[in-house]
Design a protein around this motif. Structure first.
Motif, PDB file in Angstrom:
ATOM      1  N   ARG A 138      46.422   2.125  31.368  1.00  0.00           N
ATOM      2  CA  ARG A 138      47.139   1.259  31.971  1.00  0.00           C
ATOM      3  C   ARG A 138      48.457   0.957  31.362  1.00  0.00           C
ATOM      4  N   SER A 139      49.374   0.659  32.190  1.00  0.00           N
ATOM      5  CA  SER A 139      50.751   0.095  31.653  1.00  0.00           C
ATOM      6  C   SER A 139      50.713  -1.414  31.549  1.00  0.00           C
ATOM      7  N   SER A 140      51.596  -2.116  30.859  1.00  0.00           N
ATOM      8  CA  SER A 140      51.762  -3.209  30.614  1.00  0.00           C
ATOM      9  C   SER A 140      53.161  -3.806  30.955  1.00  0.00           C
ATOM     10  N   ASP A 141      53.183  -5.206  31.216  1.00  0.00           N
ATOM     11  CA  ASP A 141      54.568  -5.797  31.383  1.00  0.00           C
ATOM     12  C   ASP A 141      55.234  -5.903  30.160  1.00  0.00           C
ATOM     13  N   ILE A 142      56.220  -5.513  29.885  1.00  0.00           N
ATOM     14  CA  ILE A 142      57.232  -5.687  28.468  1.00  0.00           C
ATOM     15  C   ILE A 142      58.286  -6.208  28.877  1.00  0.00           C
ATOM     16  N   ASN A 143      58.897  -6.733  28.004  1.00  0.00           N
ATOM     17  CA  ASN A 143      60.340  -7.505  28.003  1.00  0.00           C
ATOM     18  C   ASN A 143      61.494  -6.271  27.924  1.00  0.00           C
ATOM     19  N   PRO A 144      62.550  -6.438  28.559  1.00  0.00           N
ATOM     20  CA  PRO A 144      63.600  -5.526  28.458  1.00  0.00           C
ATOM     21  C   PRO A 144      64.006  -5.366  26.829  1.00  0.00           C
ATOM     22  N   LEU A 145      64.305  -4.266  26.521  1.00  0.00           N
ATOM     23  CA  LEU A 145      64.838  -3.931  25.425  1.00  0.00           C
ATOM     24  C   LEU A 145      66.481  -4.069  25.267  1.00  0.00           C
ATOM     25  N   THR A 146      67.014  -4.278  24.066  1.00  0.00           N
ATOM     26  CA  THR A 146      68.517  -4.524  23.891  1.00  0.00           C
ATOM     27  C   THR A 146      69.295  -3.268  23.622  1.00  0.00           C
ATOM     28  N   LYS A 147      68.300  -2.091  23.021  1.00  0.00           N
ATOM     29  CA  LYS A 147      69.072  -0.987  22.963  1.00  0.00           C
ATOM     30  C   LYS A 147      68.494   0.119  23.972  1.00  0.00           C
ATOM     31  N   ASN A 148      69.527   1.192  24.122  1.00  0.00           N
ATOM     32  CA  ASN A 148      69.189   2.177  24.928  1.00  0.00           C
ATOM     33  C   ASN A 148      68.750   3.412  24.096  1.00  0.00           C
ATOM     34  N   PRO A 149      67.843   3.877  24.423  1.00  0.00           N
ATOM     35  CA  PRO A 149      67.107   5.077  23.705  1.00  0.00           C
ATOM     36  C   PRO A 149      68.092   6.301  23.939  1.00  0.00           C
ATOM     37  N   ALA A 150      68.900   6.256  25.066  1.00  0.00           N
ATOM     38  CA  ALA A 150      69.751   7.401  25.210  1.00  0.00           C
ATOM     39  C   ALA A 150      70.946   7.464  24.278  1.00  0.00           C
ATOM     40  N   ASP A 151      71.262   6.297  23.791  1.00  0.00           N
ATOM     41  CA  ASP A 151      72.237   6.207  22.751  1.00  0.00           C
ATOM     42  C   ASP A 151      72.134   6.777  21.313  1.00  0.00           C
ATOM     43  N   TYR A 152      70.677   7.302  21.144  1.00  0.00           N
ATOM     44  CA  TYR A 152      70.239   7.813  19.866  1.00  0.00           C
ATOM     45  C   TYR A 152      70.014   9.371  19.829  1.00  0.00           C
ATOM     46  N   ASP A 153      69.989   9.796  18.672  1.00  0.00           N
ATOM     47  CA  ASP A 153      69.783  11.180  18.555  1.00  0.00           C
ATOM     48  C   ASP A 153      68.286  11.658  18.456  1.00  0.00           C
ATOM     49  N   LEU A 154      67.714  10.379  17.739  1.00  0.00           N
ATOM     50  CA  LEU A 154      66.312  10.449  17.341  1.00  0.00           C
ATOM     51  C   LEU A 154      65.743   9.146  17.765  1.00  0.00           C
ATOM     52  N   VAL A 155      64.423   8.980  18.295  1.00  0.00           N
ATOM     53  CA  VAL A 155      63.643   7.760  18.588  1.00  0.00           C
ATOM     54  C   VAL A 155      62.273   7.871  17.818  1.00  0.00           C
ATOM     55  N   ILE A 156      62.196   6.870  16.899  1.00  0.00           N
ATOM     56  CA  ILE A 156      60.661   6.931  16.346  1.00  0.00           C
ATOM     57  C   ILE A 156      59.905   5.957  16.929  1.00  0.00           C
ATOM     58  N   ILE A 157      58.849   6.045  17.597  1.00  0.00           N
ATOM     59  CA  ILE A 157      57.928   5.295  18.021  1.00  0.00           C
ATOM     60  C   ILE A 157      56.802   4.800  17.159  1.00  0.00           C
ATOM     61  N   GLY A 158      56.548   3.540  17.031  1.00  0.00           N
ATOM     62  CA  GLY A 158      55.685   3.073  16.132  1.00  0.00           C
ATOM     63  C   GLY A 158      54.536   2.323  16.928  1.00  0.00           C
ATOM     64  N   THR A 159      53.178   2.477  16.887  1.00  0.00           N
ATOM     65  CA  THR A 159      52.081   1.937  17.675  1.00  0.00           C
ATOM     66  C   THR A 159      50.808   1.651  16.785  1.00  0.00           C
ATOM     67  N   PRO A 160      50.322   0.472  16.938  1.00  0.00           N
ATOM     68  CA  PRO A 160      48.892   0.449  16.509  1.00  0.00           C
ATOM     69  C   PRO A 160      48.093   1.361  17.534  1.00  0.00           C
ATOM     70  N   VAL A 161      46.800   1.729  16.958  1.00  0.00           N
ATOM     71  CA  VAL A 161      45.752   2.590  17.676  1.00  0.00           C
ATOM     72  C   VAL A 161      44.966   1.482  18.183  1.00  0.00           C
ATOM     73  N   TRP A 162      44.766   1.562  19.626  1.00  0.00           N
ATOM     74  CA  TRP A 162      43.969   0.967  20.547  1.00  0.00           C
ATOM     75  C   TRP A 162      42.881   1.868  21.243  1.00  0.00           C
ATOM     76  N   ALA A 163      41.549   1.817  20.881  1.00  0.00           N
ATOM     77  CA  ALA A 163      40.686   2.494  21.465  1.00  0.00           C
ATOM     78  C   ALA A 163      41.182   4.144  21.731  1.00  0.00           C
ATOM     79  N   SER A 164      41.481   4.574  20.362  1.00  0.00           N
ATOM     80  CA  SER A 164      41.941   5.943  20.242  1.00  0.00           C
ATOM     81  C   SER A 164      43.048   6.283  21.303  1.00  0.00           C
ATOM     82  N   ASN A 165      44.108   5.414  20.985  1.00  0.00           N
ATOM     83  CA  ASN A 165      45.005   5.548  22.211  1.00  0.00           C
ATOM     84  C   ASN A 165      46.306   4.732  21.715  1.00  0.00           C
ATOM     85  N   MET A 166      47.574   4.931  22.018  1.00  0.00           N
ATOM     86  CA  MET A 166      48.824   4.161  21.816  1.00  0.00           C
ATOM     87  C   MET A 166      48.566   2.768  22.718  1.00  0.00           C
TER      88      MET A 166
END
Length: 153
Positions: A55-83
């Motif tokens: 399921r998706s979740s309501d999140i607040n808008p970001l201030t930075k645009n991922p399109a402006d970057y050469d690399l995006v690093i994603i960090g997450t806790p593991v929840w029920a063997s998932n992001m």
């Protein structure tokens, strides 16, 4: 290479690793927030259920645009063997803006392989580098962080 770290952290464990990476990479960072939707014991249970059901979740808008970057690093806790559900939402909303991607997750002990695979699947991106940190690794993450960074640079 212009890099952005985007992460979600319910208990500040993933936040701590994201901040260590930011310091090493001297890059931009942004936290995915959700107005405390997953706080407390009930939030923990709801988060695990939402993650396991994709399921998706309501999140607040970001201030930075991922399109402006050469690399995006994603960090997450593991929840029920998932992001975490907020990370899933971020990827659904932004996968077309991400040029190159790396990811990391923090977990109590297991489920990280599935979580990292799901990140790659949802983002439709080959991961330049991946890293997982169990509760044991978080006590001294330097070696794993260095290995992760070496694959990026």
């Amino acid at each position: 290479m212009k890099t952005l770290i985007v992460y979600y952290s319910r208990t500040n464990v993933t936040k701590g690793i994201a901040e260590k990476l930011q310091k090493e990479l001297d890059c931009d960072i942004e936290e995915i927030t959700d107005d405390g939707k997953y706080n407390g014991k009930l939030g923990f249970l709801k988060g695990g259920m939402n993650a396991s059901m994709g399921r998706s979740s309501d999140i607040n808008p970001l201030t930075k645009n991922p399109a402006d970057y050469d690399l995006v690093i994603i960090g997450t806790p593991v929840w029920a063997s998932n992001m975490a559900a907020p990370v899933f939402t971020f990827l659904i909303q932004n996968k077309d803006k991400i040029k190159n991607m790396a990811s990391f997750c923090t977990c109590m002990g297991g489920g990280y392989e599935e979580a990292l695979a799901k990140i790659a699947e949802v983002s439709c991106k080959k991961q330049i580098s991946t890293m997982f940190l169990t509760s044991k690794d978080i006590e001294n993450p330097s070696e794993k962080i260095n290995n992760f960074i070496n694959k990026i640079e």
